[in-house]
Design a protein around this motif. Sequence first.
Motif, PDB file in Angstrom:
ATOM      1  N   LEU A 184      84.866  86.675  38.238  1.00 25.98           N
ATOM      2  CA  LEU A 184      86.068  85.929  37.872  1.00 25.98           C
ATOM      3  C   LEU A 184      87.317  86.649  38.358  1.00 25.98           C
ATOM      4  CD1 LEU A 184      87.591  83.706  36.321  1.00 25.98           C
ATOM      5  CD2 LEU A 184      87.264  85.052  34.238  1.00 25.98           C
ATOM      6  N   ALA A 185      87.344  87.966  38.202  1.00 31.68           N
ATOM      7  CA  ALA A 185      88.500  88.748  38.639  1.00 31.68           C
ATOM      8  C   ALA A 185      88.701  88.651  40.150  1.00 31.68           C
ATOM      9  CB  ALA A 185      88.324  90.211  38.224  1.00 31.68           C
ATOM     10  N   LEU A 186      87.615  88.642  40.906  1.00 32.48           N
ATOM     11  CA  LEU A 186      87.723  88.492  42.355  1.00 32.48           C
ATOM     12  C   LEU A 186      88.255  87.112  42.715  1.00 32.48           C
ATOM     13  CD1 LEU A 186      84.456  90.324  43.399  1.00 32.48           C
ATOM     14  CD2 LEU A 186      86.756  90.925  44.194  1.00 32.48           C
ATOM     15  N   ASP A 187      87.864  86.103  41.975  1.00 34.06           N
ATOM     16  CA  ASP A 187      88.380  84.752  42.215  1.00 34.06           C
ATOM     17  C   ASP A 187      89.899  84.706  42.062  1.00 34.06           C
ATOM     18  OD1 ASP A 187      86.075  83.473  42.952  1.00 34.06           O
ATOM     19  OD2 ASP A 187      85.813  82.347  41.097  1.00 34.06           O
ATOM     20  N   VAL A 188      90.412  85.258  40.959  1.00 34.02           N
ATOM     21  CA  VAL A 188      91.869  85.199  40.758  1.00 34.02           C
ATOM     22  C   VAL A 188      92.588  86.173  41.688  1.00 34.02           C
ATOM     23  CG1 VAL A 188      91.762  84.321  38.398  1.00 34.02           C
ATOM     24  CG2 VAL A 188      91.756  86.792  38.775  1.00 34.02           C
ATOM     25  N   TYR A 189      91.917  87.259  42.060  1.00 40.76           N
ATOM     26  CA  TYR A 189      92.502  88.209  43.015  1.00 40.76           C
ATOM     27  C   TYR A 189      92.739  87.531  44.361  1.00 40.76           C
ATOM     28  CZ  TYR A 189      92.786  91.991  46.424  1.00 40.76           C
ATOM     29  OH  TYR A 189      93.182  92.811  47.462  1.00 40.76           O
ATOM     30  N   TYR A 190      91.699  86.891  44.887  1.00 37.98           N
ATOM     31  CA  TYR A 190      91.830  86.266  46.206  1.00 37.98           C
ATOM     32  C   TYR A 190      92.688  85.006  46.158  1.00 37.98           C
ATOM     33  CZ  TYR A 190      88.512  89.555  48.178  1.00 37.98           C
ATOM     34  OH  TYR A 190      87.897  90.702  48.609  1.00 37.98           O
TER      35      TYR A 190
END
Length: 221
Positions: A184-190
């Motif tokens: 999830l964190a990678l989703d919002v990061y990108y």
Amino acid sequence: DIKKFKLLIEHRGIPTEKELNYSIIKNERDGRKLLKKLKCSPYASLDVETTGLYPWDKGSKIISMGFGFKECQVTIPLNHPEWEFDDHEDWVQELLDDIDEIIMRGKLKLIAHNGKFDTLWIRVMYRYKWDISFDTMLAHYILDENSRHGLDYLSQLYCNAYEYDIPLEEKTGNGPIDRHCKYLALDVYYTYRLYEIFSEMLRKDGEINRVFNKILVPCSN
């Protein structure tokens, strides 16, 4: 691709995103930090992980909600079975109400990728009506309607990301909470990184930028 292959050889495996700086809310103090961050930030990327695609199915839930900022990412595993938080239900509802108040004041602008999916789930599950100010999927569509618009594809194309997908069962909460929240964190990061790239590209073309802001985003909301 050649650069990625070189890194794979040097790293002897798939590297992780070095700039990822995510946390999982575990107590009220973490929640207060998130609220402070939301109050001070002009933009935040938003994403939710759910039990399925249709929020009206019996037993549907938002498993987790994530917010991304320029320098960090915060995840709230709302209905993940591994989330250990004693007597958290009432306080989490209060936290979500506080987040809603910040967003509805109009000072914080939300970024999302296919935001109508996330905001529909949030509206059905929690009755919050959150609008998206910038949608990276729609931005890429108006910049290049002939290409694919998936977040994973665009992250690799524009941000040199590596494949970070996890099995569907882990996305729906049936797996380790750390892996779920990191995904999830990678989703919002990108999503945030793509916003920075696409907003600059749109600014260079006033006509398509106007269509994006005056037609596509309002229609999506």
